[in-house]
Design a protein around this motif. Sequence first.
Motif, PDB file in Angstrom:
ATOM      1  N   GLU A   1     -11.265  -1.051  -9.580  1.00  0.00           N
ATOM      2  CA  GLU A   1     -12.031   0.194  -9.460  1.00  0.00           C
ATOM      3  C   GLU A   1     -11.258   1.235  -8.649  1.00  0.00           C
ATOM      4  O   GLU A   1     -11.175   2.402  -9.018  1.00  0.00           O
TER       5      GLU A   1
ATOM      6  N   LYS B   1      -8.394   2.727 -10.621  1.00  0.00           N
ATOM      7  CA  LYS B   1      -8.831   3.744 -11.593  1.00  0.00           C
ATOM      8  C   LYS B   1      -9.072   5.069 -10.892  1.00  0.00           C
ATOM      9  O   LYS B   1      -8.722   6.126 -11.399  1.00  0.00           O
ATOM     10  N   ARG B   2      -9.686   4.990  -9.709  1.00  0.00           N
ATOM     11  CA  ARG B   2     -10.031   6.209  -8.986  1.00  0.00           C
ATOM     12  C   ARG B   2      -8.801   6.921  -8.413  1.00  0.00           C
ATOM     13  O   ARG B   2      -8.666   8.127  -8.470  1.00  0.00           O
TER      14      ARG B   2
END
Length: 390
Positions: free
Chosen positions: A321, A324-325
Amino acid sequence: MINNAQPPIYEEGLEELMQELKGKYHATNDYRWAILNSDITFITVGTPSKPDGSIDLTHVKQAAKSIGKALRDKEDYHVVVVKSTVLPGTTEEVVKPILEKHSGKKAFKDFGLAMNPEFLREGVALKDFLNPDRIVLGVQDEKTKKILEELYEPINAPKLIVDIKTAEMIKYASNAFLATKISFANEIGNICKKLGIDSWKVFEGVGLDHRISPHFFKTGIGFGGSCFPKDVKALIKKAEEIGENPLILKAVIEVNERQPLKMIELLKKHIPELKGRKIGVLGLAFKPNTDDVRETRAYIIIKKLLEEGASVIAYDPKAMENFKRFYPDVSGGIEYATSPEDVLKSTEIILIVTEWPDFEELDYSGKIVIDGRRIKAAERTARIYEGVCW
Ligand code: UGA
């Protein structure tokens, strides 16, 4: 989140500890309330790099301003401690004037000011905090010194009392030395690789000398994280500002920037044309047991693979996560797997970027593995196995 015992980051043991202590601590964004109800304030905000590598003190300055305003109404002696990593001189030349301006009080007389660097490693931060090798206290006035000595009294570790500037420099010198050890090991490792020598064995031998110590000699794709790259660069900038030319520190960064690309060079030895190939990447975090992806080697490697026209399937137990950020520029080109087995199922070409224990459990038979971190299972079972520096 903190008041509900939910850590906003992944750190081993932290959630359990917060559950255990729930109700005994209180998180607030009300500076005044916090300072009126406490004796010591630690400034622990981040000190990131600016694009030119110099240190960005925005958060430190903001914190000092808010603390200064709140200190106005504080009657008892309150101690402000800088724990953030700041260059020598910052506490006295930047933090102190801001605190004095906004509080209308004098440091070392009306309130205490100290510098107390942290030496925690992500992933083992709780253990490092409770069992440190040393506690460094940069102090000027006796009263502050006493309060901090009392605070740390329960922790059994050598306590080094120095002046504020020296404490700031101890932090930079420590991180710069550790980073130097890794880049030095990688440079020797690259030579070893060409000569057919196992660099891990070499450093086992070197590390047995008690003057050297065996730690931080793991050769591979280099160091990432929020500390080493930024701190070494900030120290280089500072040195240059004062008319020094820190050659070793510059080489430490240069070796480290080259190191992840060695992985692609090795891969191309076996697969000269990467265009159209699917490459599996195991690990996105900058090290195991964290979800932190800052300065991760994975980014440099994946970017290069995509530039070469390859497609990427990646897996990380905790950091997908965040990846991705943080890296939207490459993230669109990545297929995220749901398990490491999935990665192995969908391609025969595997790059190991982070040494998560999960990757030791896998069977790499039939695979071409380029290993940046030395996963024994891969070394044992892969069809073709190449370690970056060994
Ligand atoms: C580092 C220092 O180790 C801490 O003492 C310090 O407090 C912290 O920075 C900080 O300034 O806040 P950390 O970045 O969390 O801690 O993690 P390390 O375990 O030091 O690893 C840093 C990087 O070096 C990782 O990418 C790791 O894979 C790499 N590394 C480490 C190697 O490539 N080889 C080694 O032998 C050791």
